[in-house]
Design a protein around this motif. Sequence first.
Motif, PDB file in Angstrom:
ATOM      1  N   ILE A   1       0.857  -1.190   0.000  1.00 20.71           N
ATOM      2  CA  ILE A   1       0.000   0.000   0.000  1.00 20.71           C
ATOM      3  C   ILE A   1       0.888   1.233   0.000  1.00 20.71           C
ATOM      4  O   ILE A   1       1.742   1.377   0.877  1.00 20.71           O
TER       5      ILE A   1
ATOM      6  N   ARG B   1       2.474   4.727   0.780  1.00 20.61           N
ATOM      7  CA  ARG B   1       2.451   5.558   1.988  1.00 20.61           C
ATOM      8  C   ARG B   1       2.970   6.936   1.614  1.00 20.61           C
ATOM      9  O   ARG B   1       4.072   7.065   1.079  1.00 20.61           O
TER      10      ARG B   1
ATOM     11  N   ALA C   1      -6.407   1.667  -1.776  1.00 19.99           N
ATOM     12  CA  ALA C   1      -5.959   2.081  -0.444  1.00 19.99           C
ATOM     13  C   ALA C   1      -4.618   2.800  -0.494  1.00 19.99           C
ATOM     14  O   ALA C   1      -3.746   2.487  -1.320  1.00 19.99           O
TER      15      ALA C   1
ATOM     16  N   VAL D   1      -1.855   5.001   2.570  1.00 20.07           N
ATOM     17  CA  VAL D   1      -1.604   5.374   3.957  1.00 20.07           C
ATOM     18  C   VAL D   1      -1.051   6.789   3.951  1.00 20.07           C
ATOM     19  O   VAL D   1      -0.195   7.127   3.123  1.00 20.07           O
TER      20      VAL D   1
ATOM     21  N   TRP E   1      -2.775   7.518   8.946  1.00 19.35           N
ATOM     22  CA  TRP E   1      -4.172   7.274   8.585  1.00 19.35           C
ATOM     23  C   TRP E   1      -4.302   6.259   7.468  1.00 19.35           C
ATOM     24  O   TRP E   1      -3.571   6.317   6.471  1.00 19.35           O
ATOM     25  N   GLN E   2      -5.246   5.346   7.639  1.00 17.48           N
ATOM     26  CA  GLN E   2      -5.727   4.532   6.529  1.00 17.48           C
ATOM     27  C   GLN E   2      -6.589   5.436   5.658  1.00 17.48           C
ATOM     28  O   GLN E   2      -7.432   6.191   6.166  1.00 17.48           O
TER      29      GLN E   2
ATOM     30  N   SER F   1      -8.069   6.258   1.240  1.00 16.98           N
ATOM     31  CA  SER F   1      -8.318   5.716  -0.097  1.00 16.98           C
ATOM     32  C   SER F   1      -8.217   6.842  -1.113  1.00 16.98           C
ATOM     33  O   SER F   1      -8.308   8.033  -0.778  1.00 16.98           O
TER      34      SER F   1
ATOM     35  N   THR G   1      -4.637   5.019  12.198  1.00 11.37           N
ATOM     36  CA  THR G   1      -4.060   3.727  12.558  1.00 11.37           C
ATOM     37  C   THR G   1      -2.967   3.844  13.611  1.00 11.37           C
ATOM     38  O   THR G   1      -2.671   2.871  14.306  1.00 11.37           O
TER      39      THR G   1
END
Length: 252
Positions: free
Chosen positions: A3, A5, A39, A41, A50-51, A53, A70
Amino acid sequence: MSIPRLYLDQPLSPGEAVPATPGQAHYLGSVMRRAAGDAVVLFNGRDGEWQASIASLRKDRCTLRPEAQTRPQATQPDCRLLVAALKRDALEWVVEKATELGIGLIQPVFTRRSVAGRVNTARLATIAQEAAEQSERLTLPRIAEPLALSAALDAWDGTPLLAGAERRDAPPLASTAAALHAAGSLDRWAWLVGPEGGFEPGELDDLARRPFVSSVALGPRILRAETAAVAGLAVLQALAGDWTENLGRSIG
């Protein structure tokens, strides 16, 4: 699939879409082949991690939607690196590794034997941001504008400054770091590394006159400046930093 970041200099709160930079939009769409709904981060150095999208993505335009925190924001220790202006590739490598090691301030300094006459702080800040994104730290280090070593010392605030010196009577860095730990100085220290060829005698004398400076040795071998910078930071983080909790039970 990993994912992405990303660091954003924007407030982060649940449901509030925030714009990405054009470079980040290109990275997500063209490099990572992501699309709306995928998704990511996010962190901004203030509001934790934070998570999120991708809300929208088109060429160089992108908006991101934070969904849930998170990790809360943690206090950043005041750990600093002062490093002589090195050649570009070496200095960029030092900044990348210092960021990974959790250093909060990176201060380039000009010494009498510095091999570089200028420092591209904007480029170094970009490298630091990328390293922070990849290493999962919650803050970016501050890349200070370069100063002459004497000017940096004159403006110093008294934080314990450990200077890598080649004098044979200097105590080992490890023992000085352990003393910092014993004194409770776990979140406020700095590491100073000179240029290739080391400090000149007059610079070493100036350092010796400063009450906040401790000259230390890094072992029996001659190290390249960039090696000394990273090796010293690793020792300090291991013995007087954030690598080990309850270290007092295992030293001295």
